[in-house]
Design a protein around this motif. Structure first.
Motif, mmCIF file in Angstrom:
data_model
loop_
_atom_site.group_PDB
_atom_site.id
_atom_site.type_symbol
_atom_site.label_atom_id
_atom_site.label_comp_id
_atom_site.label_asym_id
_atom_site.label_seq_id
_atom_site.Cartn_x
_atom_site.Cartn_y
_atom_site.Cartn_z
ATOM 1 N N LEU A 192 0.853 -1.179 0.000
ATOM 2 C CA LEU A 192 0.000 0.000 0.000
ATOM 3 C C LEU A 192 0.896 1.240 0.000
ATOM 4 C CD1 LEU A 192 -2.868 1.228 0.207
ATOM 5 C CD2 LEU A 192 -2.576 1.193 2.708
ATOM 6 N N ASN A 193 0.741 2.072 -1.018
ATOM 7 C CA ASN A 193 1.554 3.287 -1.125
ATOM 8 C C ASN A 193 3.049 2.978 -0.983
ATOM 9 O OD1 ASN A 193 -0.785 4.805 -1.404
ATOM 10 N ND2 ASN A 193 -0.939 5.228 0.793
ATOM 11 N N GLU A 194 3.475 1.928 -1.693
ATOM 12 C CA GLU A 194 4.876 1.514 -1.732
ATOM 13 C C GLU A 194 5.390 0.949 -0.409
ATOM 14 O OE1 GLU A 194 6.643 1.342 -4.544
ATOM 15 O OE2 GLU A 194 4.915 2.111 -5.626
ATOM 16 N N ARG A 195 4.504 0.669 0.521
ATOM 17 C CA ARG A 195 4.913 0.043 1.785
ATOM 18 C C ARG A 195 4.390 -1.387 1.828
ATOM 19 N NH1 ARG A 195 6.975 3.116 5.835
ATOM 20 N NH2 ARG A 195 6.347 1.547 7.355
ATOM 21 N N HIS A 196 5.284 -2.295 2.222
ATOM 22 C CA HIS A 196 4.921 -3.706 2.306
ATOM 23 C C HIS A 196 4.202 -3.964 3.626
ATOM 24 C CE1 HIS A 196 6.299 -8.187 2.296
ATOM 25 N NE2 HIS A 196 5.055 -8.046 1.876
ATOM 26 N N LEU A 197 3.032 -4.600 3.558
ATOM 27 C CA LEU A 197 2.212 -4.899 4.728
ATOM 28 C C LEU A 197 2.020 -6.406 4.810
ATOM 29 C CD1 LEU A 197 -0.459 -2.117 4.169
ATOM 30 C CD2 LEU A 197 1.604 -1.983 5.574
ATOM 31 N N GLY A 198 2.975 -7.111 5.404
ATOM 32 C CA GLY A 198 2.963 -8.567 5.350
ATOM 33 C C GLY A 198 2.646 -9.284 6.635
ATOM 34 N N ARG A 199 2.308 -8.546 7.702
ATOM 35 C CA ARG A 199 2.056 -9.198 8.992
ATOM 36 C C ARG A 199 0.602 -9.630 9.147
ATOM 37 N NH1 ARG A 199 4.701 -9.550 13.811
ATOM 38 N NH2 ARG A 199 3.444 -9.720 15.703
ATOM 39 N N TYR A 200 -0.307 -8.866 8.583
ATOM 40 C CA TYR A 200 -1.739 -9.126 8.720
ATOM 41 C C TYR A 200 -2.373 -9.342 7.350
ATOM 42 C CZ TYR A 200 -0.752 -6.836 13.175
ATOM 43 O OH TYR A 200 -0.208 -6.489 14.388
ATOM 44 N N GLU A 201 -3.346 -10.233 7.289
ATOM 45 C CA GLU A 201 -4.076 -10.418 6.040
ATOM 46 C C GLU A 201 -4.992 -9.223 5.834
ATOM 47 O OE1 GLU A 201 -7.017 -13.576 3.786
ATOM 48 O OE2 GLU A 201 -7.304 -13.057 5.896
ATOM 49 N N GLN A 202 -4.897 -8.593 4.689
ATOM 50 C CA GLN A 202 -5.681 -7.380 4.453
ATOM 51 C C GLN A 202 -7.183 -7.671 4.398
ATOM 52 O OE1 GLN A 202 -3.787 -5.711 0.943
ATOM 53 N NE2 GLN A 202 -2.571 -4.330 2.194
ATOM 54 N N ARG A 203 -7.558 -8.847 3.952
ATOM 55 C CA ARG A 203 -8.987 -9.149 3.845
ATOM 56 C C ARG A 203 -9.653 -9.244 5.212
ATOM 57 N NH1 ARG A 203 -11.687 -14.420 0.772
ATOM 58 N NH2 ARG A 203 -13.810 -14.138 1.573
ATOM 59 N N SER A 204 -9.007 -9.934 6.156
ATOM 60 C CA SER A 204 -9.624 -10.164 7.464
ATOM 61 C C SER A 204 -9.024 -9.330 8.577
ATOM 62 C CB SER A 204 -9.483 -11.648 7.846
ATOM 63 O OG SER A 204 -8.109 -11.971 8.071
ATOM 64 N N GLY A 205 -7.813 -8.825 8.372
ATOM 65 C CA GLY A 205 -7.114 -8.107 9.432
ATOM 66 C C GLY A 205 -6.406 -9.019 10.402
ATOM 67 N N GLY A 206 -6.491 -10.328 10.200
ATOM 68 C CA GLY A 206 -5.885 -11.276 11.130
ATOM 69 C C GLY A 206 -4.398 -11.431 10.929
ATOM 70 N N ASN A 207 -3.710 -11.703 12.037
ATOM 71 C CA ASN A 207 -2.273 -11.955 12.024
ATOM 72 C C ASN A 207 -2.008 -13.307 11.362
ATOM 73 O OD1 ASN A 207 0.419 -12.732 12.849
ATOM 74 N ND2 ASN A 207 0.297 -11.225 14.495
ATOM 75 N N PHE A 208 -1.091 -13.323 10.398
ATOM 76 C CA PHE A 208 -0.796 -14.576 9.694
ATOM 77 C C PHE A 208 -0.235 -15.652 10.626
ATOM 78 C CE2 PHE A 208 -0.571 -11.797 5.836
ATOM 79 C CZ PHE A 208 -1.489 -12.496 5.059
ATOM 80 N N ASN A 209 0.348 -15.267 11.764
ATOM 81 C CA ASN A 209 0.922 -16.253 12.679
ATOM 82 C C ASN A 209 0.170 -16.314 13.999
ATOM 83 O OD1 ASN A 209 2.809 -18.299 13.244
ATOM 84 N ND2 ASN A 209 4.029 -16.897 14.483
ATOM 85 N N ARG A 210 -1.116 -16.159 13.956
ATOM 86 C CA ARG A 210 -1.968 -16.370 15.119
ATOM 87 C C ARG A 210 -3.167 -17.214 14.694
ATOM 88 N NH1 ARG A 210 2.000 -14.373 16.437
ATOM 89 N NH2 ARG A 210 2.385 -12.559 17.775
#
Length: 378
Positions: free
Chosen positions: A87-105
């Motif tokens: 988003l706006n040239e920033r990588h957002l890889g910790r949370y899934e954008q669709r659900s907002g959930g943490n990929f490692n929780r």
């Protein structure tokens, strides 16, 4: 033995799109011992992928030289969903954008369904019980449907990891020293990893990581031991989260160093042929997770640290001050203090914070009250 690069397709999130997970398989499928190693389920944690890249080169040479003895599965990036989130040239890889959930929780708890499948079928032979449990785990996963892309990612990765003797989930923290998370039941068995990697902290906990990937693999065995105390069930999966320093610690030098250390651990555990001297002792003693503290910001502002990463601090010591850039001249700054003696293991890379943001992690030795102790942030 034949090296294979495999593609695991995920459920498409929409028309005309498709993502796959790439995994590299060394050794004979089903051979034991088995190691499963994945990098960057938090897709913005690049040191993990750099280490996996260098480990892949070492494993390819070992395979060419006929040294692979068990089965090794390496997933150099475990989260293609997060890799594509910008988003706006920033990588957002910790949370899934669709659900907002943490990929490692919130990884699924497979223990109850597995227990139902093995009830009445366990015997007195521990190795046969392990085989039965792994078969049941695979059945449970096969019976579960995946309706979304993230669910299919988790199911695909879990199908590979639940049959492994060793599971390594490679991560990094924000600005951090190298550290490990694992169950108390696996210490000091995992001391070779702490020594080889040079871990500055080893944090032991059973169940406080919010359903993280390593916990989802290792806790099953401990839970089944308690459900079926009359049958021998070993803690057959040594799973750990390996935090490879901080997000800015990305280089070939560090990647090679970490890959070399992991490779030596695989040799010692019988997955690769070779002779090695005993591992170096761990740099730090293992401590309970609830003996560590996340120091939090009392309000929004700019964090001005008073201590460096790796410093030893005392209970009540000011480790940072909060700057309000619009405060009147001479206005006092809010001070953030420690609740324990310990090691400054982590600091915040981005210094502009909101209220309650964690600004530092202090590794102590004595358990802290629940309101103070380390709780992994979502």
């Amino acid at each position: 033995m034949t090296y294979r690069c495999e593609e695991l397709p995920l459920i498409s999130p929409g028309a005309g799109t498709k993502l796959t997970v790439l995994l590299h398989r060394f050794g004979d499928p089903g051979a034991q011992p088995k190691a499963y190693i994945q990098a960057s389920i938090h897709a913005d944690e690049i040191p993990a992928m750099m280490a996996a890249h260098h480990l892949l080169q070492l494993l390819a040479k070992a395979e060419k030289d006929g040294l692979i003895k068990g089965e090794i599965v390496l997933v150099p990036y475990a989260n293609p969903i997060g890799l594509g989130q910008w988003l706006n040239e920033r990588h957002l890889g910790r949370y899934e954008q669709r659900s907002g959930g943490n990929f490692n929780r919130d990884w699924p708890d497979l223990e109850p369904a597995t227990a139902a499948k093995i009830d009445g079928r366990l015997g007195s032979d521990a190795s046969q019980n392990v085989a039965l449990i792994r078969e049941a785990l695979c059945e449970v996963l096969s019976e579960r449907t995946a309706e979304r892309e993230l669910q299919s990612l988790r199911r695909s990765l879990a199908k590979e990891s639940v049959t492994a003797d060793l599971v390594l989930d490679l991560h990094c923290d924000d600005e951090s020293l190298l550290h490990l998370f694992l169950l108390p039941q696996h210490w000091p068995d995992a001391a070779d990893f702490a020594g080889e990697l040079g871990a500055d902290a080893v944090l032991l906990d059973e169940g406080g990581t919010g359903g993280a990937f390593d916990e989802a693999n290792s806790k099953i065995w401990v839970g089944l031991q308690r459900r079926f105390p009359d049958h021998p069930i070993p803690a057959a999966c040594l799973a750990m989260t390996v935090e490879l320093r901080g997000k800015a610690d990305v280089s070939d030098r560090l990647g090679r160093q970490d890959a070399d250390a992991l490779y030596r651990c695989l040799v010692r555990r019988g997955l690769i042929a070779g002779d090695l001297a005993p591992p170096p002792p761990p740099p730090a003693e293992a401590t309970p997770l609830d003996a560590s503290q996340i120091v939090r910001a009392p309000a929004a502002g700019i964090v001005a640290y008073q201590v460096a990463l790796g410093d030893r601090v005392k209970k009540g010591q000011v480790i940072a001050e909060l700057v309000d850039p619009a405060a009147p001249p001479g206005a006092p700054r809010a001070k953030m203090v420690t609740a324990t003696d310990g090691l400054v293991m982590q600091r915040r890379l981005h210094k502009l914070v909101l209220a309650n943001h964690g600004v530092a992690k202090i590794v102590g030795k004595d358990p802290l009250p629940p309101e103070t102790a380390f709780v992994l942030e979502a």
